[in-house]
Design a protein around this motif. Sequence first.
Motif, short mmCIF file in Angstrom:
data_model
loop_
_atom_site.label_atom_id
_atom_site.label_comp_id
_atom_site.label_asym_id
_atom_site.label_seq_id
_atom_site.Cartn_x
_atom_site.Cartn_y
_atom_site.Cartn_z
N MET A 195 0.83 -1.20 0.00
CA MET A 195 0.00 0.00 0.00
C MET A 195 0.87 1.25 0.00
SD MET A 195 -3.04 -0.99 -0.29
CE MET A 195 -3.83 0.60 -0.03
N SER A 196 1.99 1.17 0.72
CA SER A 196 2.90 2.31 0.73
C SER A 196 3.46 2.55 -0.67
CB SER A 196 4.03 2.07 1.73
OG SER A 196 4.94 3.14 1.74
N SER A 197 3.80 1.43 -1.35
CA SER A 197 4.32 1.55 -2.72
C SER A 197 3.24 2.10 -3.64
CB SER A 197 4.81 0.19 -3.22
OG SER A 197 5.85 -0.29 -2.42
N ILE A 198 2.02 1.56 -3.48
CA ILE A 198 0.91 2.04 -4.30
C ILE A 198 0.65 3.51 -4.02
CG2 ILE A 198 -1.58 1.82 -4.68
CD1 ILE A 198 -1.27 -1.18 -4.16
N PHE A 199 0.68 3.86 -2.72
CA PHE A 199 0.45 5.24 -2.33
C PHE A 199 1.45 6.16 -3.01
CE2 PHE A 199 1.23 8.84 0.52
CZ PHE A 199 -0.05 9.33 0.70
N ARG A 200 2.73 5.73 -3.01
CA ARG A 200 3.75 6.57 -3.61
C ARG A 200 3.66 6.60 -5.13
NH1 ARG A 200 6.86 3.71 0.13
NH2 ARG A 200 7.71 2.46 -1.57
N ALA A 244 0.99 5.60 -7.14
CA ALA A 244 -0.34 5.63 -7.74
C ALA A 244 -0.43 6.74 -8.79
CB ALA A 244 -1.40 5.85 -6.66
N PRO A 245 -1.12 6.46 -9.91
CA PRO A 245 -1.24 7.48 -10.96
C PRO A 245 -2.28 8.54 -10.65
CG PRO A 245 -2.38 5.49 -11.61
CD PRO A 245 -1.72 5.19 -10.29
N ASN A 251 0.77 12.00 -1.64
CA ASN A 251 1.67 11.15 -2.42
C ASN A 251 2.33 11.96 -3.54
OD1 ASN A 251 -0.46 11.39 -4.21
ND2 ASN A 251 -0.37 9.28 -4.89
N ASP A 252 3.20 11.28 -4.28
CA ASP A 252 3.99 11.96 -5.31
C ASP A 252 3.10 12.58 -6.38
OD1 ASP A 252 6.16 11.14 -3.89
OD2 ASP A 252 6.72 9.51 -5.24
N MET A 253 2.05 11.84 -6.79
CA MET A 253 1.20 12.35 -7.86
C MET A 253 0.42 13.58 -7.41
SD MET A 253 0.14 12.37 -10.89
CE MET A 253 0.92 10.90 -11.54
N ALA A 265 -7.57 11.97 -5.97
CA ALA A 265 -7.85 13.08 -6.88
C ALA A 265 -7.34 12.73 -8.27
CB ALA A 265 -7.18 14.35 -6.38
N LEU A 266 -8.21 12.88 -9.25
CA LEU A 266 -7.86 12.61 -10.65
C LEU A 266 -8.09 13.88 -11.45
CD1 LEU A 266 -7.14 10.55 -12.91
CD2 LEU A 266 -9.60 10.13 -13.13
#
Length: 780
Positions: free
Chosen positions: A287-292, A294-295, A310-312, A392-393
């Motif tokens: 989840m941490s990887s996905i969090f970082r 995630a698109p 997150n980064d996005m 958010a997208l």
Amino acid sequence: MNDRADITAEPTEELSLLKTRVDELEQAEEALRESEARYRSFFEQAAVGVAEIEHVTGRFLTANRRLCELLGRTAEEMRATTFQAITHPEDLHLHEDKSEQLLAGKIDHYTLEKRYLSRDGTAVWVNITVSHPQNTGMPCRYNIVVVEDITERKQAEEALREKTEELDRYFTMTLDLLCIADTDGYFRRLNRQWELTLGYDLAELEGRRFLDFVHPEDMESTLQAVSRLGHQEQVLNFTNRYRCKDGSYRWIEWRSFPSGKVIYAAARDITERKQAEEALVEQGNKMSSIFRAAPVGIGTVINRVLQEANDMLCQMTGYSREELVGQDALILYPTREDYDYVGKEKYRQIGEKNIGTVETRWRKKDGAVIDILLSSTPLVAADLSKGVTFTALEITELRGMEKKLHHAQKLESLGTLAGGIAHDFNNLLMGIQGYASLALLEMDPADPNYGKLKRIEEQVKSGADLTKQLLGFARGGRYEMVPTDMNHLLEKTSSLFCRTKKEITLQRKYGEDLRIVEADRGQMEQVFMNLYVNAWQAMPQGGEIYLETQNVILNDERTSPHGVKPGPYVKVSVTDTGMGMDKKTMERIFDPFFTTKALGRGTGLGLATVYGIVKGHRGLINVYSEPGHGTTFNLYLPASDREVMHAATATAAAAIARGTETILLVDDEKMVLEVSRDLLESLGYLVHAAGSGQEALAVYMEKKEKIDLVLLDMIMPGISGGETFDRLREINPGIRVLLSSGYSINGEAIKIMDRGCNGFLQKPFQLENLSRKVRELLDS
């Protein structure tokens, strides 16, 4: 005298002896009374029950006070009963063998535990000692019974037994692992749960060293724990792994406490918990990887303060994580109204379904405003006070694409309407054109009405040109698709345009090795001429037009919003240096009948026709403009692998071609059917007319050997032109068919042509065009 004296002396001695004996008896009796008194006192004051029971009948002869108190009876009541009557029925058998042995002298007493029944029926546990007086010199008819009350002891024993059984049941039935071991490291006792957990029989475990089952990696920590237990620590908690019979290992959690050299321990198999914890850690890492990675932007908000980003999310907003975390969420919104709307809508939706989705706007760090699809859910179910997590997208581009799609759909609907109007109008013009042609055919050119009829034909042509624009907008102006060089077509049309517009300067930049495009050259010429005119009108004081071509590759992302296929395209750009357009004008630039000119100065169909023709060629078009900075139209036309076909250098003279063959004419419009029949008959042909597809099939089946050509209308009720064509081909695969329609050769007409139809004739047609097209097919 002596004899007498002797006689007297003897009784005296006897009396003395008798007296002595009496004294002895009196003393013995006194002693007996004293003994009996002492016995009676002992008997009555004894702390235990004492009784004399007749051994034959079992009747109580005597019973002391303690026994009476014990059984709740008086002495008289005791003497009136037997020991059998007050003995618990289940205990009567206890006396049988022992009583016989006692009476036979084989034993001098016996002791047993039994239950007496008190007067109120309560069972009283007693320990009785039964003896039979011996050596009395005569048979003794009673037994002496000493009764000790052991009820409390029995109750304690029963309670202890029940407690022990309860503990044994718990020891056996509990799901925990229970064991007793010694500090030397050996199992003493284990419960059955060990068998279920490790797979060993208890016999394989009890007496074994428990260290033999410990995982090697856990040996050191286990030895340390055992050492601490040896130092009499009160309670010790630790975990380790135990080997199962099948060689696998299970995680065991221990709670142990020592007592001398014994260790009491309760353990629990926590393998599933450990696996769940490991899975949770792994899931957390994922989840941490996905969090970082995630698109979409992801973050959490508690009490309006951003807690995570997150980064996005940082990339979308232009802020760094340090700039976002700890800030009021209002930092993301262009206005307080946007923020309040999201909050209100979020509360409403989450209250209904635990998740809220809303469209909103965010303001980036650089001030740009973007469209956002925001989804929020509580960190704690249904409790927004504990904070929310959100995704958010950015949908700014999507919203732009949707606007384009809505615009295209609107144009599609208008195009359909325009096509229908053009079709009906062409049928009306067909009647006017046909009868005018027939009248001219029979009229002397010197006749004063000849010129009037010619002007009618000119007006019909103007009307037909107008419907061509409508049909072009309706994506229908593709009469003849041929491989075409766009560089050549641009050169031809631009040169022609500039001959009459000297104030316009042309700048050309043609791409080398430009791919070929399959196009209707006439319609593409119309497209370019409309674009030139539009540019010229935007430069009333003169200016420059830039023409540029190049090969491009469009991917799915570029083409899917426009409903065309990705792949190689030819890009044609037409740019002017005119006044440009604002955004509002650009949104309507391709709408039919939209114009910025004064009323009566333009139809508003020019650019709508351009749009329709480009779409009809399965291409796409876009426009870029700014007020005061000119306008650029970019056309993208799908490339083809076919070779260029050059147009004929000369056009045949507009002569009327005649014939004597037989033609089947099919049209559902009565006026068109009549005037077309008259035109064909005026050319010398024998005509069979049919007002529907069904009628046409019937006529052809009857006269197929004589019919040389079928002139077939495309749009008809019932059996359509396409279906009529297919059935005619089934009857005669070599049949010649000329398709005719008030629509252009689009959609269904293209499909019919692709299935082998021989030609297409656009309504309204002049007599010369009809005669030439019919003759071409008959002579082919």
